[in-house]
Design an enzyme around this catalytic site. Structure first.
Site, short mmCIF file in Angstrom:
data_model
loop_
_atom_site.label_atom_id
_atom_site.label_comp_id
_atom_site.label_asym_id
_atom_site.label_seq_id
_atom_site.Cartn_x
_atom_site.Cartn_y
_atom_site.Cartn_z
N THR A 45 5.65 -0.76 6.58
CA THR A 45 5.01 -1.44 6.90
C THR A 45 3.54 -1.49 6.57
OG1 THR A 45 4.14 0.71 7.05
CG2 THR A 45 5.17 0.72 9.25
N ASP A 46 3.62 -1.23 4.59
CA ASP A 46 2.43 -1.58 4.47
C ASP A 46 1.94 -3.38 4.63
OD1 ASP A 46 1.83 0.84 4.15
OD2 ASP A 46 1.95 2.12 1.95
N THR B 72 9.06 3.49 4.83
CA THR B 72 9.31 5.05 5.31
C THR B 72 9.89 5.33 6.27
OG1 THR B 72 6.49 5.00 5.14
CG2 THR B 72 8.10 6.61 6.60
N ASP C 198 9.04 0.90 -1.13
CA ASP C 198 7.95 0.87 -0.60
C ASP C 198 7.75 -0.88 -0.94
OD1 ASP C 198 5.41 2.68 -0.86
OD2 ASP C 198 5.40 0.82 -0.52
N SER C 199 6.99 -1.30 0.21
CA SER C 199 7.10 -2.19 0.60
C SER C 199 5.85 -3.12 0.00
CB SER C 199 6.92 -2.78 2.52
OG SER C 199 4.97 -2.08 2.32
N THR D 201 -1.01 -7.74 12.73
CA THR D 201 -1.92 -7.18 11.41
C THR D 201 -1.24 -5.12 11.12
OG1 THR D 201 -4.07 -7.22 9.65
CG2 THR D 201 -4.49 -6.58 12.10
N THR E 293 -12.69 -15.24 8.99
CA THR E 293 -13.81 -14.92 9.72
C THR E 293 -13.44 -12.96 9.56
OG1 THR E 293 -15.05 -13.38 11.50
CG2 THR E 293 -12.77 -14.51 12.05
N GLN E 294 -14.65 -12.12 8.98
CA GLN E 294 -14.06 -11.01 8.81
C GLN E 294 -14.00 -9.59 9.59
OE1 GLN E 294 -17.32 -8.90 5.92
NE2 GLN E 294 -16.93 -10.53 4.68
N CYS E 295 -14.01 -10.42 11.16
CA CYS E 295 -14.13 -9.88 12.53
C CYS E 295 -12.70 -9.96 12.73
CB CYS E 295 -15.19 -10.31 13.46
SG CYS E 295 -16.66 -10.46 13.50
#
Ligand SMILES: NC(=O)C[C@H](N)C(=O)O
Length: 471
Positions: free
Chosen positions: A194-195, A112, A162-163, A265, A380-382
């Site tokens: 950034t993606d 971007t 684009d990434s 992340t 983990t999804q947390c």
């Protein structure tokens, strides 16, 4: 995807000043040569150097991904012998100012930051080649009479992307370019979208072993061409951090924080605070001053830089949702097992690493997979916290099936660490499993440092004891 590199170098502000060599040897000492027309100060500095040398920087960076082997870095001819006892100035002194002027290589892949609305695409944002060099040459902050800012060389890859379109072959290109320019610059800035920035930067953190210089990734949420953009400050701050001696690792700078790349992340599609490192403090924060968190920065590496270019990405990630159809997952895994393609299966599980214990056949399938040499990784999804296999009976079954805990690693870290370990080829499955539980580049909180939860089960304690024994 072709990711050709063009040899388009912008010498600082296009003023033709020659780029000089700068070298930090494996033992952490800097050796740099003064510029082509040394000032009195640089001449004085030169007088103290025994083996003065100068390398000019030419274009022609690597443009292929052949020869994907791990190789120790070769020093350029004329570098300082480690037995050298003379004082070596850290850098050429900046003319007239009496202070060090650092040199930073800026590698731009697109994203971007480089984009503008494209009428052919109904106004959708698309990268504009050449725009970044024009903007940077006009930025007063980057003018060479600003002693706080480093000299820079900008290298634009072609085409800008684009990434989402960048993959492991492109990570290799970036790693190779850092390797071949390692001794010529004090630090590196990598501009990407950034993606997938957290994946690229995390991958680079594993590929560049014994990194002793800053490699700072940044990008923006708003293109540089728009007045309210966040690109300008992100770029300036990335260049400042890329000139710092205290940083010896791959980082992401975004908005107001410097984060360890392999802990980071992307967390927001809209806000300018787009990245977070959920399980680790920022390396630095900026307000009216720059505050480094010294206690979390990685210490300088002890050995010479080693660049690992082979990334084996044969892994599959499955995020469980309640009521999932395990027969579908079974077919998927079984077909991969038959073709012997799959190296790792990453399960994104509930809480501390739990899956329904009632699905016995699924657990049996996982046990079969581990037996066939597929690494089953429990994550983990947390967003924050760590996997603690064995804390609950539902997770314990996984331990017994031979699954490996991802601890508090991000998905980006799990995927890139697997790709790196499998790419190394030299490790057995058991060694790979053990290495997943050890922090190689600061990507993981060692299990023995995790606070055991209240009522921790015996098997949790066993995991910790095992980890302690390993380290
Ligand atoms: N903000 C961005 O850079 C997003 C863009 N789609 C990219 O990753 O290239």
């Amino acid at each position: 995807m072709s990711f050709r590199i063009i040899s388009k170098f912008v010498l600082n502000q296009g003023n033709g000043r020659c780029i000089t060599a700068c070298h930090r040897n494996p033992f952490g000492t800097f050796l740099s040569s003064p510029s082509a027309t040394p000032s009195n100060a640089t001449a004085r500095a030169r007088g103290r150097q025994k083996s003065y040398f100068q390398l000019r920087f030419f274009g022609g960076l690597s443009d292929d991904i052949e020869n994907l082997v791990c190789k120790p870095l070769q020093s350029p001819a004329g570098v300082l012998d480690e037995s050298e006892s003379n004082f070596i100035p850290q850098n050429a002194l900046y003319e007239g100012q009496g202070c060090a002027k650092k040199r930073v290589l800026v590698l731009c892949t697109g994203g971007t930051l480089t984009m503008a609305p494209d009428l052919k695409q109904k106004g959708a944002l698309a990268p504009v080649e050449g725009a970044i060099s024009k903007y940077m040459s006009q930025m007063v902050e980057l003018k060479e009479d600003n002693p706080e800012m480093p000299d820079y060389v900008l290298h634009e890859y072609s085409p800008f992307l684009d990434s989402a379109d960048l993959g492991p072959a492109d990570w290799v290109t970036i790693a190779k370019d850092i390797e071949s320019n390692y001794f010529k610059f004090d630090g590196f800035v990598v501009l990407t979208g950034t993606d997938t920035m957290a994946y690229i930067a995390t991958a680079l953190s594993f590929m560049l072993e014994n990194l002793n210089k800053p490699v700072i990734f940044t990008g923006s949420q708003i293109p540089l061409c728009m007045p309210q953009n966040d690109a300008r400050r992100n770029l300036i701050m990335a260049m400042i951090f890329a000139s710092r001696d205290s940083i010896n690792e791959v980082c992401i700078f975004f908005h107001d924080r410097l984060l360890r790349a392999n802990r980071t992340t992307k967390v927001n599609t809209h806000k300018l605070l787009a990245f977070d490192s959920p399980n680790m403090d920022p390396l630095a924060t900026i307000g009216i001053s720059i505050d480094e968190n010294e206690h979390v920065l990685l210490p300088p590496a002890k050995g010479p830089l080693r660049v690992h270019l082979r990334m084996d990405t044969r892994l599959l990630t499955i995020r469980l949702v309640p009521g999932f159809d395990d027969s579908m997952i079974r077919r998927l895994i079984e077909s991969n097992m038959e073709e012997q393609q799959l190296r790792a299966l990453v399960l994104q599980l509930y809480g501390t690493g739990n899956l329904p214990s009632v699905k016995e056949s699924f657990i049996k399938l996982l046990a079969d997979a581990t037996e066939q040499g597929i690494m089953v990784i429990a994550s983990t999804q947390c967003f924050t916290g760590s996997v603690l296999l064995g804390h609950y009976a539902t997770g314990r079954a996984l331990l017994e099936a031979g699954a490996v805990s991802a601890g508090d690693m991000t998905l980006e870290a799990i995927a890139c660490k697997c790709a790196y370990l499998f790419g190394r080829r030299g490790f057995t499955n058991q060694q790979n499993e053990e290495l997943m539980g050890i922090s190689l580049r600061g990507e993981l909180t060692p299990p023995e440092l995790l606070v055991p939860p209240t009522g921790a089960s015996g098997s949790f304690e066993q995991c910790i004891a095992k980890a302690r024994k390993r380290s």
